[in-house]
Design a protein around this motif. Structure first.
Motif, mmCIF file in Angstrom:
data_model
loop_
_atom_site.group_PDB
_atom_site.id
_atom_site.type_symbol
_atom_site.label_atom_id
_atom_site.label_comp_id
_atom_site.label_asym_id
_atom_site.label_seq_id
_atom_site.Cartn_x
_atom_site.Cartn_y
_atom_site.Cartn_z
ATOM 1 N N ASN A 50 51.893 -17.305 -14.975
ATOM 2 C CA ASN A 50 51.602 -17.458 -16.062
ATOM 3 C C ASN A 50 50.344 -19.163 -16.141
ATOM 4 O OD1 ASN A 50 53.303 -17.323 -17.768
ATOM 5 N ND2 ASN A 50 54.825 -18.404 -17.992
ATOM 6 N N GLU A 51 49.548 -18.650 -14.886
ATOM 7 C CA GLU A 51 48.106 -19.693 -14.897
ATOM 8 C C GLU A 51 46.559 -19.032 -16.027
ATOM 9 O OE1 GLU A 51 47.553 -16.112 -12.148
ATOM 10 O OE2 GLU A 51 49.033 -16.913 -13.380
ATOM 11 N N LYS A 52 46.720 -18.067 -16.773
ATOM 12 C CA LYS A 52 46.038 -18.255 -17.652
ATOM 13 C C LYS A 52 46.243 -18.622 -19.252
ATOM 14 C CE LYS A 52 44.934 -14.297 -15.415
ATOM 15 N NZ LYS A 52 44.452 -12.618 -15.371
ATOM 16 N N GLY A 53 45.227 -18.295 -20.254
ATOM 17 C CA GLY A 53 45.830 -19.213 -20.974
ATOM 18 C C GLY A 53 45.109 -18.366 -22.675
ATOM 19 N N LEU A 54 44.706 -18.894 -23.288
ATOM 20 C CA LEU A 54 43.943 -18.360 -24.086
ATOM 21 C C LEU A 54 43.846 -19.928 -24.862
ATOM 22 C CD1 LEU A 54 45.204 -15.431 -26.445
ATOM 23 C CD2 LEU A 54 43.274 -15.833 -24.223
ATOM 24 N N VAL A 55 41.587 -20.519 -25.130
ATOM 25 C CA VAL A 55 42.480 -21.881 -26.111
ATOM 26 C C VAL A 55 40.827 -20.773 -27.426
ATOM 27 C CG1 VAL A 55 42.093 -22.595 -23.977
ATOM 28 C CG2 VAL A 55 40.125 -21.739 -24.722
ATOM 29 N N PHE A 56 40.372 -21.364 -28.032
ATOM 30 C CA PHE A 56 39.746 -21.545 -29.079
ATOM 31 C C PHE A 56 38.443 -22.211 -29.002
ATOM 32 C CE2 PHE A 56 38.562 -21.107 -33.498
ATOM 33 C CZ PHE A 56 37.941 -19.648 -33.821
ATOM 34 N N GLU A 57 37.306 -21.652 -28.576
ATOM 35 C CA GLU A 57 35.398 -22.413 -28.767
ATOM 36 C C GLU A 57 34.950 -21.975 -29.367
ATOM 37 O OE1 GLU A 57 34.922 -23.087 -24.604
ATOM 38 O OE2 GLU A 57 36.370 -23.945 -24.338
ATOM 39 N N ASP A 58 34.508 -22.253 -29.876
ATOM 40 C CA ASP A 58 32.695 -21.586 -30.233
ATOM 41 C C ASP A 58 33.077 -20.498 -31.141
ATOM 42 O OD1 ASP A 58 31.170 -23.515 -28.601
ATOM 43 O OD2 ASP A 58 30.974 -21.139 -27.371
ATOM 44 N N MET A 59 33.885 -20.263 -32.341
ATOM 45 C CA MET A 59 34.720 -19.667 -33.416
ATOM 46 C C MET A 59 35.152 -18.707 -33.185
ATOM 47 S SD MET A 59 34.463 -21.337 -35.621
ATOM 48 C CE MET A 59 34.883 -20.096 -37.310
ATOM 49 N N ARG A 60 35.417 -18.856 -31.293
ATOM 50 C CA ARG A 60 36.637 -17.161 -30.836
ATOM 51 C C ARG A 60 37.263 -17.765 -30.003
ATOM 52 N NH1 ARG A 60 34.183 -15.614 -25.797
ATOM 53 N NH2 ARG A 60 32.769 -16.976 -24.933
ATOM 54 N N LEU A 61 37.824 -16.443 -29.832
ATOM 55 C CA LEU A 61 39.201 -16.964 -28.736
ATOM 56 C C LEU A 61 38.041 -17.219 -27.107
ATOM 57 C CD1 LEU A 61 42.169 -14.640 -29.835
ATOM 58 C CD2 LEU A 61 42.071 -17.358 -29.863
ATOM 59 N N LYS A 62 39.351 -17.248 -26.394
ATOM 60 C CA LYS A 62 38.707 -17.707 -25.002
ATOM 61 C C LYS A 62 39.294 -17.475 -23.693
ATOM 62 C CE LYS A 62 35.517 -20.304 -21.753
ATOM 63 N NZ LYS A 62 34.504 -21.418 -21.735
ATOM 64 N N VAL A 63 39.426 -17.011 -22.893
ATOM 65 C CA VAL A 63 40.592 -16.282 -21.406
ATOM 66 C C VAL A 63 40.258 -17.446 -20.373
ATOM 67 C CG1 VAL A 63 41.573 -15.492 -19.400
ATOM 68 C CG2 VAL A 63 41.049 -14.154 -21.916
ATOM 69 N N VAL A 64 40.771 -18.995 -20.298
ATOM 70 C CA VAL A 64 40.332 -19.450 -19.456
ATOM 71 C C VAL A 64 41.885 -19.661 -18.213
ATOM 72 C CG1 VAL A 64 39.245 -21.040 -20.982
ATOM 73 C CG2 VAL A 64 41.464 -21.524 -20.567
ATOM 74 N N THR A 65 41.479 -20.444 -17.433
ATOM 75 C CA THR A 65 42.469 -20.182 -15.642
ATOM 76 C C THR A 65 42.720 -22.074 -16.153
ATOM 77 O OG1 THR A 65 41.474 -18.867 -14.478
ATOM 78 C CG2 THR A 65 42.987 -20.584 -13.508
ATOM 79 N N VAL A 66 43.640 -22.313 -16.454
ATOM 80 C CA VAL A 66 44.886 -23.371 -16.627
ATOM 81 C C VAL A 66 44.554 -24.688 -15.040
ATOM 82 C CG1 VAL A 66 46.842 -25.075 -16.943
ATOM 83 C CG2 VAL A 66 47.026 -22.909 -17.936
ATOM 84 N N GLY A 67 43.971 -25.901 -15.068
ATOM 85 C CA GLY A 67 43.602 -26.560 -14.545
ATOM 86 C C GLY A 67 42.519 -26.674 -13.263
ATOM 87 N N GLN A 68 42.011 -25.842 -14.261
ATOM 88 C CA GLN A 68 40.109 -25.726 -14.126
ATOM 89 C C GLN A 68 39.157 -25.670 -15.502
ATOM 90 O OE1 GLN A 68 39.010 -21.999 -11.363
ATOM 91 N NE2 GLN A 68 40.901 -21.620 -10.611
#
Length: 342
Positions: free
Chosen positions: A244-262
């Motif tokens: 569960n180290e990756k997640g989704l955020v909402f940026e610039d009107m779109r979904l983005k995949v990020v790594t938690v803690g980075q």
């Protein structure tokens, strides 16, 4: 709590299951038979009120393997017939077993209008991205460029995404699962049964003969699924990956995949899934996510309460008209208006 108690065996018919060895339909059947005792208990539905309707296709043999009432209809018409069944007898728990060719091609109009009406049906949409029963023609969900018997040089058609189609037709419930994920499919079906209104559960299913491993890039084995799918649960963070180290955020009107803690992306910045919001924008984005740019979303993506349910509205309307009518039976009808005796 229901007064009756069922087991999966109560929903297994005595018919020999005649699907190809290794077909994903076997796992889906297993999930449904596991789900129905739980559904019966949760919705207080006795065994004799469960009904399956199917069209034509490998998935449509489903009704023979369930120990319930059933109706094997014609190609693409399962949702239309199920609409009639549910409207005529709203007490029934009506389930539709259908495929991507059956409901999204010839049955496309019936499918979207059943969704638009929000009739209380439970549709299990088997999506193997091919016509299996008729031996390997491309379907409305086949990938662009797919080489099949009817597209020997590759398809030139963009495929449907069933989730986007459901939400675009004002659907109130959409979930997605993978045939091998029997537990997840069961949970999606139970949630669908509890939902008042039209529910669609898409199951990504493997056809070992004509479209083997079509979902393998993101669903091939457990390790792959952990990295390339995201299981959505209402009220929980949108996390995925082996740890569960990756997640989704909402940026610039779109979904983005990020790594938690980075790069400053802490856990509190990860989106929390709200399956119950009436807003369709984020649900549509989640349903539309495709590998390799995004993880493929599975689980209950949309589950929205709606006050207008077609079959209940029709039932209420009939009762209202009956209450206001001056004619209550055939004898009164025959003697109404201008009449005379001979």
């Amino acid at each position: 709590m229901a007064e009756f108690k069922y087991t999966p065996a109560d929903f297994k018919s005595d018919q020999e299951v005649r699907w190809c060895p290794g077909c994903g339909n076997h796992a889906i059947l297993n999930a449904v038979q596991k789900a129905f005792p739980e559904i019966a208990d949760a919705t207080n539905t006795p065994h004799n009120l469960f009904t399956f309707i199917s069209g034509i296709g490998c998935s449509s043999r489903f009704i023979y393997y369930m120990k319930t009432f059933g109706f094997h209809s014609v190609h693409g018409r399962a949702n239309a017939i199920a609409t009639g069944v549910k409207t005529a007898n709203p007490r029934l728990s009506v389930w539709v077993a259908t495929g991507d060719g059956d409901s999204l091609a010839i049955g496309g109009n019936h499918f979207i209008h059943a969704i638009r009406r929000n009739i209380d049906l439970n549709v299990i949409l088997f999506n193997n991205e091919i016509y299996g029963l008729t031996k390997g023609q491309y379907s409305p969900t086949s990938k662009l460029g797919k080489i099949t018997k009817t597209s020997p040089y590759g398809t030139v058609e963009k495929p449907f995404n069933p989730g986007e189609l459901v939400i675009g037709a004002k659907g109130t419930f959409f979930a997605r699962s993978i045939d091998m994920e029997v537990g997840l499919t069961k949970d999606c079906l139970v949630a669908a049964a509890k939902h008042q209104g039209m529910s669609v559960v898409e199951v990504l299913q493997n056809c070992v003969i004509f479209n083997d491993k079509t979902h393998a890039d993101f669903a091939g084995d457990k390790a792959t699924r952990l990295e390339h799918t995201i299981t959505l649960r209402h009220g929980e963070k949108m996390l995925f990956g082996a740890n569960n180290e990756k997640g989704l955020v909402f940026e610039d009107m779109r979904l983005k995949v990020v790594t938690v803690g980075q790069n400053g992306y802490t856990l509190d910045k990860i989106l929390t899934h709200d399956a119950h919001t009436k807003d369709t924008i984020l649900h549509s984005m989640l349903a539309a996510m495709k590998y390799p740019d995004y993880p493929v979303a599975v689980g209950v993506i949309r589950d929205v309460a709606d006050e207008v349910v077609y079959d209940k509205a029709v039932e209420a309307q009939v009762e209202e008209v009956k209450a206001q009518s001056k004619i209550h039976n055939v004898d009164e009808l025959l003697h109404s208006g201008a009449t005379w005796e001979i």
